[in-house]
Each structure stands twice: as structure tokens, then as C-alpha cells.
Design a protein around this motif. Sequence first.
Motif, PDB file in Angstrom:
ATOM      1  N   LEU A 195       1.638 -15.386  -0.257  1.00 28.25           N
ATOM      2  CA  LEU A 195       1.106 -14.178   0.672  1.00 28.25           C
ATOM      3  C   LEU A 195      -0.159 -13.542  -0.320  1.00 28.25           C
ATOM      4  O   LEU A 195      -0.997 -13.946   1.088  1.00 28.25           O
ATOM      5  CB  LEU A 195       2.168 -13.340   1.577  1.00 28.25           C
ATOM      6  N   ALA A 196      -0.232 -12.998  -0.784  1.00 30.51           N
ATOM      7  CA  ALA A 196      -0.792 -12.582  -1.375  1.00 30.51           C
ATOM      8  C   ALA A 196      -2.172 -13.445  -1.670  1.00 30.51           C
ATOM      9  O   ALA A 196      -3.073 -12.213  -1.085  1.00 30.51           O
ATOM     10  CB  ALA A 196      -0.651 -11.646  -2.318  1.00 30.51           C
ATOM     11  N   MET A 197      -2.200 -14.269  -1.871  1.00 27.89           N
ATOM     12  CA  MET A 197      -3.118 -15.449  -2.790  1.00 27.89           C
ATOM     13  C   MET A 197      -3.179 -16.319  -1.507  1.00 27.89           C
ATOM     14  O   MET A 197      -4.765 -16.018  -0.888  1.00 27.89           O
ATOM     15  CB  MET A 197      -2.653 -16.214  -3.493  1.00 27.89           C
ATOM     16  N   ARG A 241     -11.439  -2.710   3.677  1.00 27.35           N
ATOM     17  CA  ARG A 241      -9.969  -2.030   3.307  1.00 27.35           C
ATOM     18  C   ARG A 241      -8.275  -2.420   4.338  1.00 27.35           C
ATOM     19  O   ARG A 241      -7.734  -2.675   4.108  1.00 27.35           O
ATOM     20  CB  ARG A 241     -10.093  -0.945   3.601  1.00 27.35           C
ATOM     21  N   VAL A 242      -8.910  -2.158   5.501  1.00 26.99           N
ATOM     22  CA  VAL A 242      -7.703  -2.737   6.881  1.00 26.99           C
ATOM     23  C   VAL A 242      -7.288  -3.799   6.353  1.00 26.99           C
ATOM     24  O   VAL A 242      -6.269  -4.289   6.263  1.00 26.99           O
ATOM     25  CB  VAL A 242      -8.439  -2.388   8.185  1.00 26.99           C
ATOM     26  N   PHE A 243      -7.995  -5.077   6.280  1.00 29.58           N
ATOM     27  CA  PHE A 243      -7.642  -6.136   5.858  1.00 29.58           C
ATOM     28  C   PHE A 243      -7.265  -7.084   4.762  1.00 29.58           C
ATOM     29  O   PHE A 243      -6.193  -7.369   4.896  1.00 29.58           O
ATOM     30  CB  PHE A 243      -8.727  -7.828   6.342  1.00 29.58           C
ATOM     31  N   ALA A 244      -7.831  -5.963   3.611  1.00 34.51           N
ATOM     32  CA  ALA A 244      -7.016  -6.244   1.985  1.00 34.51           C
ATOM     33  C   ALA A 244      -5.811  -5.823   2.408  1.00 34.51           C
ATOM     34  O   ALA A 244      -4.990  -6.622   1.297  1.00 34.51           O
ATOM     35  CB  ALA A 244      -8.157  -6.280   1.266  1.00 34.51           C
ATOM     36  N   ILE A 245      -5.269  -4.810   3.030  1.00 33.99           N
ATOM     37  CA  ILE A 245      -4.286  -3.681   2.111  1.00 33.99           C
ATOM     38  C   ILE A 245      -3.047  -4.982   2.248  1.00 33.99           C
ATOM     39  O   ILE A 245      -2.418  -4.074   1.563  1.00 33.99           O
ATOM     40  CB  ILE A 245      -4.684  -2.514   2.811  1.00 33.99           C
ATOM     41  N   GLN A 277     -10.687 -12.654   7.888  1.00 38.79           N
ATOM     42  CA  GLN A 277     -11.502 -11.518   8.561  1.00 38.79           C
ATOM     43  C   GLN A 277     -12.264 -10.727   7.931  1.00 38.79           C
ATOM     44  O   GLN A 277     -13.577 -10.217   7.869  1.00 38.79           O
ATOM     45  CB  GLN A 277     -10.389 -10.409   9.276  1.00 38.79           C
ATOM     46  N   MET A 278     -12.468 -10.636   6.415  1.00 41.27           N
ATOM     47  CA  MET A 278     -12.292  -9.981   5.748  1.00 41.27           C
ATOM     48  C   MET A 278     -14.568 -10.309   5.466  1.00 41.27           C
ATOM     49  O   MET A 278     -15.316  -9.810   5.346  1.00 41.27           O
ATOM     50  CB  MET A 278     -12.297  -9.885   4.387  1.00 41.27           C
ATOM     51  N   VAL A 285      -9.257  -4.673  -1.755  1.00 42.21           N
ATOM     52  CA  VAL A 285     -10.977  -5.003  -0.912  1.00 42.21           C
ATOM     53  C   VAL A 285     -11.276  -5.859  -2.677  1.00 42.21           C
ATOM     54  O   VAL A 285     -11.256  -7.173  -2.547  1.00 42.21           O
ATOM     55  CB  VAL A 285     -11.912  -4.068  -0.928  1.00 42.21           C
ATOM     56  N   ALA A 286     -11.395  -5.291  -4.184  1.00 43.18           N
ATOM     57  CA  ALA A 286     -11.352  -5.478  -5.054  1.00 43.18           C
ATOM     58  C   ALA A 286     -10.631  -6.596  -6.099  1.00 43.18           C
ATOM     59  O   ALA A 286     -11.630  -7.947  -6.428  1.00 43.18           O
ATOM     60  CB  ALA A 286     -12.104  -4.675  -5.963  1.00 43.18           C
ATOM     61  N   ALA A 287      -9.605  -6.903  -5.100  1.00 42.68           N
ATOM     62  CA  ALA A 287      -8.703  -7.701  -5.773  1.00 42.68           C
ATOM     63  C   ALA A 287      -8.338  -9.158  -4.704  1.00 42.68           C
ATOM     64  O   ALA A 287      -8.240 -10.282  -5.545  1.00 42.68           O
ATOM     65  CB  ALA A 287      -6.792  -7.080  -5.527  1.00 42.68           C
ATOM     66  N   SER A 288      -9.336  -8.955  -4.066  1.00 45.87           N
ATOM     67  CA  SER A 288      -9.136  -9.434  -2.750  1.00 45.87           C
ATOM     68  C   SER A 288      -9.786 -11.094  -3.590  1.00 45.87           C
ATOM     69  O   SER A 288      -9.643 -11.845  -3.074  1.00 45.87           O
ATOM     70  CB  SER A 288      -9.438  -9.386  -1.121  1.00 45.87           C
TER      71      SER A 288
END
Length: 279
Positions: A221-223, A176-180, A236-237, A69-72
Motif C-alpha cells: 500500500l505504501a508503494m 504532507r497530508v496526502f503523504a503521511i 492527489q499530491m 513527501v520526500a519518500a513518496s
Amino acid sequence: MADQTLTLTLLIAAWMAFYVAAKRLRLEERGWDVQPFYALYKSTRLNKLIGRIGGWRPSAWRVLGNVGVAASVGQASFITFILARNLWSFVFKPEQASPVQPLIPGVTISVGSLPWFLLAAGVVILTHELGHGLMCVVEGIPVKSAAVMFAVVTFGGAVEPDEEGMEGASTMSKMRVFAIGSMINLLTGLLIIPVFIVLGGALPTQLLIFLNWLYFISINLAMMNMLPIGPLDGGQMWRAFTAGLKGGRTLQMAATYGFVALILMNLGLSLVTFGWVPI
């Protein structure tokens, strides 16, 4: 190139044979959902497997989710900066701009590296979806279905959380679910870097191509997935975060349209300036 073309042709032929056989054998009665271009295998055993993994050290998974979440925020900020700076370069300093383009087999992805791209994409998608499933278990959100996905020439996974369970979860649980998923992709990409540094020169060429694609897809994809665009995990977040705010719906739409416009402008100017650039 002839060998790769033959391989792809054989894979497509094998898929067509599988599709016909699946329909004749009625595999849908055994948990399969077979469509012309993909197939899903759903089983309660997959749910149980995700449950067992998620039940192992749930506190550690939750910490990873919090880090995600923080990294997002950093991931979304970084890719926003890159796209905005590139757009500025296209307008004011075209010689400093970089191409931005979709991945299109045979156009921007060479036929020779296509099998390795598809294999890497399958690994990235599978681990991404597995992450969502694990965090659902940790947060007490039922997983409605879990499936392994097979497409014509690649594979992946799909996890569908229970809608009521997701809606009833706390904002932080949803985040957390969306960020993981993207967090796992980011870690995958970062872990490949030391492999390149230590073993890059000694790796077989084909493995090196696969790892290059795995790194490229994982990081991108991560970004990109953390941008606050409706269907993406970042969207979604953003939806979960703004749901209780006055004008939350307006904020969600503004973010989606604004970032889609930013991406489309980069794509359009890139095509005009560079044309299609093979990778």
C-alpha cells in the motif's frame, strides 16, 4: 479449512443480525451509519482525540510529513521501476516475470489465512487514515468528520478533511497530508522486519501469519498508493503539485491513464502467464 469456513459463516451471520438490530434501534441517531456491508461510527470525540494527538509535538509530526513527501518520490519511482521491468520481462523474457494480481478472498487469498489478512488490513487502514487526520490538525486544516469503520469481517477508519480548508492550504501542507498515510504504512512494514529477524522462529504460527500479512499490505500500500493515479494519495499530491502549472490538468490525466495502463498490462499478462496464484 472447515473451521475457517465456519468462522466466516458465523461472522457473516453476526453481521446480518447487527445490521437488522441497528436499523430497528435507529443507531443512525447515535452517530452510526450502517450499510449492508459496512458501518461507520462518527463522533466528535474521535475528532477531539485526533486533535489531542496531533497537538502533541506538532513540529515532530511535520518533520515526519516532510520525510513522507520526500519518500513518496522514492516509493513511486520504485514501484514504477518494478512494474515497468516486469512488463518488459513479460514481453521479452517471460521466464523472469513475476505474477501481479489482485487480492481476492478464496481465489488468491486462501480461506485459512483470510481472517488474518482482514485483521491486518484493518490495522493498516486505521493507522493510514489516522495519519491523515493528525497531519490535518498539524497543518490547521479542519477535520470535517472522523469515523471508525466496521465491515463484515474487518475494520478500519475514515477521515474527511474540510474541503475549503484543504483547498486553501499551501501546496506543501497538502503534500504532507496526502503523504503521511503511506509514510506510516512504510514505517509499519519496515519495523516488522527486525521482529521477523529476532523473533521469527519463536512466534506462534497464527501471529506469524498476521505479521506476514501486516508487512505485505503495509509495504504494498505504501508503494502503490504513491502512484500519481487520480483517486490515490499520490494522485492527489500530483494534482496539488501541478495545479498551478500550465497544462496541469493534462499532466494529471496523462499520469492517471498511463499508470493505470501499466498496471492493467501487468495484471493481464500475469493472468495469461500464471493464472491465479494463491498466496
